[in-house]
Design an enzyme around this catalytic site. Structure first.
Site, PDB file in Angstrom:
ATOM      1  N   HIS A  54      -5.877   3.405  -4.094  1.00 21.54           N
ATOM      2  CA  HIS A  54      -6.971   4.037  -3.318  1.00 21.54           C
ATOM      3  C   HIS A  54      -7.059   5.546  -3.572  1.00 21.54           C
ATOM      4  O   HIS A  54      -8.111   5.957  -3.978  1.00 21.54           O
ATOM      5  CB  HIS A  54      -6.834   3.679  -1.840  1.00 21.54           C
ATOM      6  CG  HIS A  54      -7.289   2.243  -1.620  1.00 21.54           C
ATOM      7  ND1 HIS A  54      -6.489   1.237  -1.907  1.00 21.54           N
ATOM      8  CD2 HIS A  54      -8.176   1.632  -0.862  1.00 21.54           C
ATOM      9  CE1 HIS A  54      -7.084  -0.126  -1.461  1.00 21.54           C
ATOM     10  NE2 HIS A  54      -8.249   0.510  -0.706  1.00 21.54           N
TER      11      HIS A  54
ATOM     12  N   LYS B  90      -3.002  -7.676   5.809  1.00 17.65           N
ATOM     13  CA  LYS B  90      -2.464  -8.202   7.041  1.00 17.65           C
ATOM     14  C   LYS B  90      -2.406  -7.235   8.373  1.00 17.65           C
ATOM     15  O   LYS B  90      -2.115  -5.985   8.116  1.00 17.65           O
ATOM     16  CB  LYS B  90      -0.641  -8.680   6.913  1.00 17.65           C
ATOM     17  CG  LYS B  90       0.214  -7.551   6.517  1.00 17.65           C
ATOM     18  CD  LYS B  90       1.634  -7.835   6.753  1.00 17.65           C
ATOM     19  CE  LYS B  90       2.476  -7.065   6.173  1.00 17.65           C
ATOM     20  NZ  LYS B  90       3.088  -6.160   6.733  1.00 17.65           N
TER      21      LYS B  90
END
Lengths: 280, 175
Positions: B38, B103
């Site tokens: 990212h 998650k």
């Protein structure tokens, strides 16, 4: 005589064992926990969980891809003739061999800010405890990053006492929420000082989940903490339910008259560890 | 709990039908990218460089697989904690990213992005590396090989088991 080579091979095998299976007590505690959860979504998760462990064992692949920081606890008998320098070297070599041979993920970076991977998962974090005797017990704990990140330490005031400690344990889990793969195992270190409390918290994670605390006072505290944690309603994967943790283990140490250090080490449901005892 | 079969690349209609709590079986190509990938992509966007991936209508799975064993398609590949990507997600949504998978809970600010970009967040089974691996039929390293487990991969998945965590209407599986 326990050679460096023997230690290296033993540690490499611990890496394998920890990665591809769960200790019996952890498996048992999870089975019991999931039995109490009736919601279809949580039962669906339970099916996936069981399937995951089966596949990991059958295909010999890591049950969780995060094969963690290699945390190694050593109990070294005073008759074991190996220097700590050689022992540490042998353990790190074992981690290197194990992580390569068994295709485990290398998750350690050389520097916390420059972040270049060491590519062999070393250095392991090694704690050597001197003991009497002629055996060398090595325990490898694979500590995943997600759960570790939810851990906290706080220097409480002695007057905050029992209730203050309980509140801090529960608050740490509330803040962890679903980020560290619940249901959790919660390791708690109380006392010592600023560096000893988290060590105790980590060490407490190694206690068999079926065995109560030897001290009835702390056994009661563990049960109370577990009850309150399971009232938070986070549940497996954070999808709600009664089981947010499957165990709370507390270790304590003497401390300063002015201090009440408390460390809470959050551990994921894939609580992976394995031990071996070598004799001279 | 209803189960929805979802195929990539995504169309808007299939996304708007997803409700928090639904089970999803995802099939088709998806990308794998986590923390460092990212950061690099965002740096490239800032410098107006051409990205190694076209994120329009795509899915990003936050994961860092274990090494691939001989004879396998990929290693163990469960999700990582999504919250770490909360503050570095928007530049990718601006590139057209439509679904993120990871998650755990995320920030309120991130939930707003889910609504703003109509980009649902799905949860995979944390700690389920081996079972998630089973749903991967193809994998290819796309960029940033030097990052090791944090490199970008393109996977082709079949019936990957997921749950809708945040839907585009503000629904939240964790609440």
């Amino acid at each position: 005589m326990i050679s460096q080579k023997t230690i290296k091979i033993a540690v490499a095998e611990l890496c394998k064992k920890a990665s591809f299976s769960l200790p019996k007590d952890v498996m048992q505690a999870l089975d019991n926990a999931f039995k109490n959860e009736k919601s279809p979504r949580v039962q669906d998760i339970y099916k996936l969980f069981k399937k995951n462990i089966q596949i990991a064992g059958k295909k010999q692949v890591p049950a969780c891809q995060d094969t963690g920081t290699s945390v190694v606890f050593v109990e070294k008998g005073d008759k074991v003739k190996i220097s700590d320098v050689d022992l540490i070297n042998a353990i790190n070599n074992g981690v290197k061999v194990g992580y390569k041979k068994y295709f485990l993920r290398k998750s350690i970076v050389k520097d916390p800010l420059r972040r270049e991977n060491t590519k062999d998962n070393t250095p392991a974090i090694i704690h050597i405890e001197p003991k009497r005797g002629s055996s060398l017990k090595i325990t490898l704990l694979q500590k995943g990053g997600g759960a570790e990140n939810c851990s906290q330490i706080k220097m409480l005031k002695p007057a905050e006492g029992y209730e203050g400690v309980l509140d801090f344990i529960v608050e740490t889990v509330r803040q962890a929420s679903s980020k560290g793969c619940p249901p959790y195992v919660i390791g708690v270190g109380i006392g010592g000082n600023f560096e000893q409390a988290p060590y105790l918290a980590k060490k407490s994670l190694l206690r068999n989940l079926t065995k109560p605390n030897k001290d009835p006072f702390y056994d009661k505290m563990e049960k109370e903490a577990l009850k309150r944690i399971n009232q938070l309603g986070i549940g497996p994967q954070g999808f709600g339910g009664f089981v947010t943790a499957i165990g709370v283990n507390i270790e304590v140490a003497p401390c300063h008259i002015a201090s009440l250090p408390v460390a809470v080490n959050t551990e994921c449901s894939m609580h992976r560890h394995a031990s071996v005892t070598l004799k001279i | 709990m209803q189960t929805i079969e979802l195929n990539t690349p995504l169309i808007e209609k299939s996304i708007s039908g997803l409700k928090a709590g639904d089970k999803v079986l995802l099939s088709g190509p998806i990308f794998v990218a986590r923390d460092q990938a990212h950061i690099r992509l965002i740096d490239m966007i800032k410098k107006e460089l051409e990205l190694p991936v076209d994120l329009k209508n795509q899915v990003v799975y936050y994961a860092g697989p274990s090494p691939t064993k001989p004879g396998e398609v990929i290693g163990s590949i469960g999700p990582t904690t999504s919250a770490r990507m909360d503050t570095i997600s928007e530049p990718l949504f601006k590139q057209g990213l439509k679904i993120t998978i990871g998650k755990g809970v995320r920030s309120d600010a991130f939930k707003e992005l889910v609504k703003k970009y109509k980009a649902p967040y799905l949860a995979a089974m944390g700690g389920g590396g081996a079972v998630m691996q089973e749903s991967v039929v193809e994998s290819e390293l796309i960029a940033f090989e030097d990052l090791g487990p944090e490199a970008i991969y393109r996977l082709t998945v079949k019936n990957m088991p997921l749950y809708v965590a945040y839907d585009i209407f503000g629904g939240d599986i964790y609440n």
